[in-house]
Structure formats: C-alpha cells, structure tokens
Enzyme design. Structure first.
Site, PDB file in Angstrom:
ATOM      1  CD  GLN A  63       7.074 -10.246 -49.317  1.00 52.07           C
ATOM      2  OE1 GLN A  63       6.901  -9.143 -49.808  1.00 52.07           O
ATOM      3  NE2 GLN A  63       8.048 -11.049 -49.702  1.00 52.07           N
ATOM      4  CB  ALA A  98      -0.950  -0.023   1.194  1.00 51.72           C
ATOM      5  CB  ILE A 127      -4.218  -0.801  -2.636  1.00 47.83           C
ATOM      6  CG1 ILE A 127      -3.803   0.618  -2.237  1.00 47.83           C
ATOM      7  CG2 ILE A 127      -3.402  -1.859  -1.870  1.00 47.83           C
ATOM      8  CD1 ILE A 127      -2.400   1.042  -2.658  1.00 47.83           C
ATOM      9  CD  GLU A 129       5.809  -4.096  -9.197  1.00 47.91           C
ATOM     10  OE1 GLU A 129       7.039  -4.272  -9.189  1.00 47.91           O
ATOM     11  OE2 GLU A 129       4.969  -5.009  -9.150  1.00 47.91           O
ATOM     12  CB  THR A 145      -0.591   4.325  -5.165  1.00 43.59           C
ATOM     13  OG1 THR A 145       0.496   3.688  -5.836  1.00 43.59           O
ATOM     14  CG2 THR A 145      -1.175   5.390  -6.061  1.00 43.59           C
TER      15      THR A 145
END
Ligand code: FAD
Length: 378
Positions: A277, A124, A157, A362, A126
């Site tokens: 292609q 926890a 979270i 992260e 943020t």
C-alpha cells in the site's frame, strides 16, 4: 502517449491526431537516441534533433500560434527526451518575439528558416546580476549612426555558441530600468558577438555565456520599438509558460509509466511491489497530481488560443504547479525503482537530472507565485 481524453474539452478536432503522431515520433525516433555524455556531444545532438524536428514539421505549430499543439508536442518530447524538448522550446522562444512584435521584413527573413530547423535560435535575457530581476539588465545598446552598438555579457543562455540567431535584451536607456529595455535580433556570426564558453549542466543541454564587445547591428535589428523590450520578453514568456508545464507533464508521465512497469515486475518479501500500500499511495499521488497539472496546462493554453490577451495567472499556475509536481513524481519514481533508478542512464535517472531546471528557467516557482498573488491582489 499523452491521454487526450482527459483534456478533450480544451482541444480542437485536429489535436488528438497531432498528439498521437507526436508521441509516435518522439517514442519511435527520438527516445532511442543515446544520451550524449560530453558537452560537445550534447551540442552536436541538439543540432541533429533540430534537423529532425524541422524536417518533420514539428515546429510549425509555433508559427501557427497553436499553443495547445505546442503543448502536446512538448508533452510527447518531454516524455521521450528532455534535450529534444529543450531544442523545441528554444525555437519557440526565438520565434515568438518575432511573431508577436516583428516587422514584416523580420518575419519574412527569420520565421520560415526557424520553423524548418535551418536557423537555431537563442533567447538572451539573463545576466550575472539580472536573473529574476530582468529590469537589472546591464547590457547596453547605444545608438551609433544608422545602427546600434551592443556591449555586455549574458549568462545561462541555452544554445549559446551554437545558435544562428540571438534574441537579445539590452538597455537603450539605463535611467529608465525596465522601460529602457529593447530587444534585438543578432545573428550568431555578428562581429563583436563572442561565445565565452559552455556552462555544463547535470543533464545534456547546450548552455553557456556570450559577450557583446562593440557589437554593431543595423537599425532594423531592433524588434518592436525602443523601450518595448521588457514587454516583448514578457509577452513571449507569458505565452510559452504553459508549454514548460506541458514538458513537465511529459516527464512526470514517463516517471509514472516507468514506475508502473517496475512495481508490477519487481518482487520483494515474496510478492509484487505493486501490492504494497505504501507503493500504491505513491502511484496514486503521482497520477492525481499529473492529472491536475495537465488540466491547468491545457486550460491556460486553451484560453490563449481562444484569443485571451494575457494568460498571466493561468500560465503561472500551470508552470509552477506542473514543474513542482514533475520534480516530486520523478523523485518518487527513483524511490520506487530503488538502486537501479539511480544508475546512469536509467530513464528515471535521466529525468532526475533534467527535471530540476524546469522549476528555475522562464521564471522560478517563487516568481510565478508572486505573479499569481499580484493578480489576486490587484
Ligand atoms: C537549464 C537552464 C536554461 C536556461 N536558459 C536560459 C535562456 O535560454 N535564456 C535566458 O535568458 N536565461 C536562461 N536561463 C536562466 C534562467 O532564466 C534564470 O536562472 C532564472 O530566471 C533565475 O535567475 P537566477 O538563476 O539568477 O536566480 P535568482 O533570480 O538569483 O533567484 C535565486 C532564488 O531567489 C528567488 N527569488 C528571486 N527573487 C525573488 C523574490 N522577489 N521573491 C522571492 N524569491 C525570489 C528565486 O525564486 C530563486 O529561488 C536558464 C537557466 C537554466 C537553469
């Protein structure tokens, strides 16, 4: 299955077997589980997946500080189920601060149950005004008699509302900014810890808000020492970023595999899509980018496993490159598969919803780039 030949210079003898077993588990037992639709189902499924990961011993490499092992497992889980991968990731985020900074008593109490999947963890950090800027954390932890009193609110979270243990970052001295942050171990049933509610994501993922309202914790809930919380958090993120990159590689590998199967089967204009292609160019780019991302990922994990103190730049390069690569690869896969690729619960449609968050959580791609540039300019 992750191709371990490509990365063999970075692996120990036990790793190829671990990769094989992880892939067999992920594709055999996890991939076939239906994707939960409602948030409540996702929360129940996350618990069930944690049980499977714990019972199978898949969380043990986190405790063994075997970062390459963790990467191989996240690669396999990312390929099979982004939700299972997130469950693994969160146990890593919960265990690593305790492993790196915990007292013997804290390690004794929590690490075994975390690795067995009996204790679900959440990280926890943020808050509404503290995303990339962690130093802006406004949750406070005030000394009060023998313990601390926490007040504040956390947002975005993972595992909020279902975790048994929260790793909480709070300020013990607001005048000091980042240097005033401390880290606490708060049990999910602590009085004054309230689950505010779910934040529903496009992909199944138990996310939400929690609030601390006069939440009392004993002095031994402090992880490390007062004012060391920023370091505790950054050390865990630094260590675990290559595993985010590995999950991204797993998702990209699945996208490539689904694309190959489809373009070989599908015929348009009287011939196989695989012979066009413009299609081949996409496949070639996906495979090349995936190869580069895997090399960056396992290089970073190798350096850490060799005992390098910080892998700040290596981890940031792996995380930013691999997650951006995976987003492109999944998007290309949807394009190659066409209309069926956007149908609900097609494997690439699931990936399309899941992969986006990896470039954000992260540490966003931009923050990784700032880290890399910062190291270059030192
Ligand atoms: C699925 C998911 C799960 C999550 N799980 C957790 C969790 O378990 N625990 C937890 O603590 N948090 C969690 N988060 C929160 C996540 O860590 C934050 O969303 C992330 O750190 C970014 O913060 P923010 O969303 O406030 O964006 P902001 O920090 O507001 O950033 C918005 C944009 O501005 C850019 N930006 C910001 N600063 C700079 C700068 N200096 N230079 C250039 N660009 C900049 C960013 O790169 C981004 O593009 C989760 C998020 C998601 C999406």
């Amino acid at each position: 299955m992750p191709d371990t030949r490509l990365i063999r210079t970075f692996l120990e003898t036990h790793h190829p077997r671990l990769a094989e077993q992880a892939s067999a588990f992920a594709m055999g037992e996890i991939a076939k589980r239906p994707e939960p639709v409602e948030d409540a189902d996702a929360r129940r499924e996350a618990r069930a997946l944690l049980g499977l990961l714990g019972a199978g011993g898949w969380l043990q490499p986190i405790l063994d500080l075997d970062l390459r092992g963790c990467c191989l497992i996240r690669e396999a889980l990312g390929e099979a189920s982004p939700l299972a991968d997130a469950v693994f990731a969160l146990q890593g985020l919960g265990a690593t601060p305790i492993l790196l900074s915990g007292s013997p008593a804290q390690k004794d109490r929590w690490l075994g149950p975390i690795a067995r999947g009996e204790v679900m963890t959440a990280f926890a950090m943020t808050e509404s005004e503290a995303g990339s800027d962690v130093a802006a954390i406004a949750t406070t932890a005030r000394r009060d008699g023998p313990g601390y009193v926490l007040d504040g609110r956390k947002t975005l979270i993972s595992n909020a509302g279902i975790a048994d243990l929260y790793i909480v970052f709070a300020s013990t001295d607001q005048a000091k900014g980042a240097k005033g942050l401390s880290c606490f171990l708060v049990p999910g049933d602590a009085a004054g810890l309230r689950f505010v509610g779910s934040q529903v994501l496009s992909a199944p993922h138990p996310l939400g808000e929690i609030a601390f309202e006069n939440c009392r914790v004993p002095a031994d809930a402090l992880l490390g020492s007062e004012g060391r919380g920023y370091g505790v958090g950054l050390a865990a993120l630094d260590r675990l970023r290559p595993t985010v990159a590995a999950a991204a590689c797993g998702m990209a590998a699945r996208a490539l595999a689904e694309s190959l199967t489809h373009v070989k089967q599908r015929k348009q204009f009287g011939t196989s899509l695989a012979l066009f292609q413009l299609v081949q160019q996409k496949l070639a780019r996906m495979a090349t980018d995936l190869t580069a991302a895997r090399l960056l990922t396992y290089r970073a994990a190798y350096e850490k496993d060799q005992g390098q103190e910080r892998i700040t730049s290596e981890a940031a390069m792996a995380k930013s490159f691999a997650t951006e690569m995976a987003q492109r690869a999944v998007d290309d896969a949807v394009q190659l598969i066409g209309g069926r690729g956007v149908l609900a619960s097609h494997p690439v449609e699931r990936l399309y919803r899941a992969v986006r968050a990896l470039r954000i959580y992260e540490g966003t791609t931009e923050i990784q780039q700032l880290i890399i540039a910062g190291e270059l300019l030192k």
